[in-house]
Design a protein around this motif. Structure first.
Motif, short mmCIF file in Angstrom:
data_model
loop_
_atom_site.label_atom_id
_atom_site.label_comp_id
_atom_site.label_asym_id
_atom_site.label_seq_id
_atom_site.Cartn_x
_atom_site.Cartn_y
_atom_site.Cartn_z
N TYR A 123 -122.60 6.62 59.93
CA TYR A 123 -122.90 7.40 61.14
C TYR A 123 -124.28 8.05 61.01
O TYR A 123 -125.08 8.05 61.95
CB TYR A 123 -121.81 8.44 61.32
CG TYR A 123 -121.98 9.45 62.42
CD1 TYR A 123 -121.46 9.23 63.69
CD2 TYR A 123 -122.63 10.67 62.19
CE1 TYR A 123 -121.58 10.17 64.69
CE2 TYR A 123 -122.76 11.62 63.19
CZ TYR A 123 -122.23 11.37 64.43
OH TYR A 123 -122.36 12.32 65.41
N THR A 126 -127.05 5.65 61.21
CA THR A 126 -127.29 5.32 62.62
C THR A 126 -128.17 6.39 63.26
O THR A 126 -129.04 6.07 64.10
CB THR A 126 -125.96 5.21 63.37
OG1 THR A 126 -125.13 4.22 62.74
CG2 THR A 126 -126.18 4.80 64.83
N ILE A 146 -120.55 5.10 70.47
CA ILE A 146 -119.47 4.83 69.54
C ILE A 146 -118.68 3.62 70.03
O ILE A 146 -118.26 3.58 71.19
CB ILE A 146 -118.52 6.04 69.42
CG1 ILE A 146 -119.32 7.34 69.19
CG2 ILE A 146 -117.49 5.82 68.33
CD1 ILE A 146 -120.10 7.38 67.92
N THR A 147 -118.45 2.65 69.16
CA THR A 147 -117.64 1.49 69.55
C THR A 147 -116.20 1.93 69.81
O THR A 147 -115.54 2.45 68.92
CB THR A 147 -117.66 0.43 68.44
OG1 THR A 147 -119.01 0.04 68.19
CG2 THR A 147 -116.85 -0.79 68.86
N THR A 149 -112.18 2.23 70.36
CA THR A 149 -111.00 1.62 69.74
C THR A 149 -109.84 1.48 70.72
O THR A 149 -108.87 0.81 70.43
CB THR A 149 -110.54 2.45 68.53
OG1 THR A 149 -110.33 3.81 68.94
CG2 THR A 149 -111.60 2.42 67.43
N LEU A 194 -119.66 1.75 75.63
CA LEU A 194 -119.50 2.52 74.39
C LEU A 194 -119.14 3.95 74.74
O LEU A 194 -119.51 4.45 75.80
CB LEU A 194 -120.80 2.49 73.58
CG LEU A 194 -121.33 1.10 73.21
CD1 LEU A 194 -122.79 1.21 72.77
CD2 LEU A 194 -120.49 0.46 72.12
N PRO A 250 -125.74 1.49 68.93
CA PRO A 250 -124.29 1.48 68.69
C PRO A 250 -123.93 1.86 67.25
O PRO A 250 -124.70 1.61 66.32
CB PRO A 250 -123.88 0.04 68.99
CG PRO A 250 -125.12 -0.76 68.73
CD PRO A 250 -126.28 0.12 69.09
N TYR A 251 -122.77 2.48 67.11
CA TYR A 251 -122.21 2.80 65.80
C TYR A 251 -120.77 2.33 65.76
O TYR A 251 -119.98 2.63 66.67
CB TYR A 251 -122.28 4.32 65.55
CG TYR A 251 -121.36 4.79 64.44
CD1 TYR A 251 -121.63 4.47 63.11
CD2 TYR A 251 -120.21 5.54 64.72
CE1 TYR A 251 -120.79 4.89 62.10
CE2 TYR A 251 -119.37 5.97 63.71
CZ TYR A 251 -119.66 5.65 62.39
OH TYR A 251 -118.82 6.05 61.39
N THR A 252 -120.43 1.59 64.74
CA THR A 252 -119.06 1.14 64.53
C THR A 252 -118.60 1.68 63.18
O THR A 252 -119.13 1.32 62.14
CB THR A 252 -118.97 -0.40 64.53
OG1 THR A 252 -119.41 -0.89 65.80
CG2 THR A 252 -117.53 -0.85 64.31
N TRP A 255 -115.00 7.78 63.30
CA TRP A 255 -115.58 8.85 64.13
C TRP A 255 -114.46 9.64 64.76
O TRP A 255 -113.60 9.10 65.45
CB TRP A 255 -116.48 8.26 65.22
CG TRP A 255 -117.07 9.28 66.14
CD1 TRP A 255 -118.13 10.09 65.90
CD2 TRP A 255 -116.62 9.60 67.47
NE1 TRP A 255 -118.39 10.89 67.00
CE2 TRP A 255 -117.46 10.61 67.98
CE3 TRP A 255 -115.58 9.12 68.28
CZ2 TRP A 255 -117.31 11.15 69.25
CZ3 TRP A 255 -115.42 9.67 69.55
CH2 TRP A 255 -116.28 10.67 70.02
#
Length: 327
Positions: A123, A126, A146-147, A149, A194, A250-252, A255
């Motif tokens: 994170y 990123t 944030i990707t 879920t 996202l 983007p961040y995967t 989180w």
């Protein structure tokens, strides 16, 4: 790169009983990698430090929280205190004015992020890529996406105009959608949307041009003195939604927004903290800051917090209503 950590902003107070209160972000409830305890803000600063940018941190907080920031982070971290409670745009504007007063170059990338986020180290890498995207000119304003879920109704969404990232890893943004219902959220996920993680990056000079509209020609000290003249408005409404050049990185990874007691308890190392015991209880957490014992018997789905400022007893599903009640 400079980093503004938002601490103790609008709705962050734990208790409405006193002006001198400690938010949960300062309680040392989380477990460190070596088994010690740390607070939310200590965890975030530790992870930023691992990226090599500890000298660029400034904490934006209320005057009542300043002593807790200094006690936990030391005096090497800059602290900007709001003279009165407004919202995220005035807090960020004041902090940027402080950075400018300290000689920060107008082209320097500035990152704004909350201190009550629980995430892995990627994170924060990123975050560094967001600063690189600002330097590369990907957009005037760069956000973290944030990707998702699942199709959440709790978060805002960022819809990229293209799924192809530029050389800095950023994608242009087509539009935003605020906290949709499940059906709309499902459609957004199909479009590659996202979650809006509440992390922003921009050049210092860009934000100072916006500040100039409200406080023309003023020094940091003068802006601080006239702080209540800022409109009570969020950064999203005042800056993000008006921006004409926006990109998202983007961040995967892991989180969590630990802004409510319910989400915070999901990351606690045990069901009790302090002098507390639970018997025949299910999905219940007790945080006790006092020396007197707290006993829980036959409790279910509760969070109980006992402190010198007050006592909170809440069903976990209702804990997010606390922020609204305190208003």
């Amino acid at each position: 790169m400079k980093i503004i950590l938002l601490s103790g902003g609008s709705g962050k107070r734990l208790w409405p009983l006193s002006n001198d209160v400690r938010s949960k972000q300062f309680l040392q409830l989380l477990e460190t990698p070596d088994g010690r305890r740390e607070s939310m803000i200590q965890r975030v600063v530790r992870q930023i430090t691992a990226t090599g940018h500890a000298d660029g941190i400034v904490v934006a907080t209320g005057e009542a929280q300043k002593e807790y920031v200094t006690a936990q982070l030391g005096r090497s971290i800059g602290v900007v205190t709001e003279p009165c409670r407004r919202d995220t745009f005035p807090a960020i504007a004041l902090s940027c004015s402080y950075l400018a007063s300290q000689g920060t170059d107008a082209d320097e990338p500035v990152i704004v992020m909350p201190c009550d986020t629980f995430a892995d180290d990627e994170y924060f890498q990123t975050v560094c890529r967001m600063a690189d995207a600002v330097k590369a000119g990907s957009a005037q304003l760069v956000l973290m996406g944030i990707t998702p879920t699942y199709p959440s109704e709790k978060f805002g969404y960022i819809v990229p105009a293209s799924r192809e990232a530029d050389g800095a890893g950023a994608m242009p943004v087509a539009r935003f959608t605020e906290k949709p219902n499940v059906e709309v959220a499902e459609q957004l996920l199909a479009e590659g949307a996202l979650w809006n993680g509440g992390v922003f990056a921009f050049r210092l000079g860009h934000l100072m041009q916006i500040v100039e509209k409200y406080m023309p020609g003023m020094t940091f000290e003068q802006i601080h003195a006239h702080y209540e003249d800022f409109p009570k408005i969020s950064f999203d409404y005042e800056v993000v939604e008006k921006a004409t050049s926006v990109a998202v990185v983007p961040y995967t990874g892991e989180w969590r927004d630990l802004g409510t007691w319910n989400t915070l308890t999901e990351k606690l190392p045990g069901q009790t903290s302090g002098n507390a015991q639970l018997f025949q209880s299910e999905n219940t957490h007790v945080v006790n800051e006092l020396g007197i014992p707290v006993i829980g018997l036959g409790l279910k789905d509760l969070v109980v917090v006992v402190s010198p400022e007050g006592i909170l007893v809440s069903d976990k599903s209702s804990s997010e209503q606390l922020k609204q009640l305190l208003k």
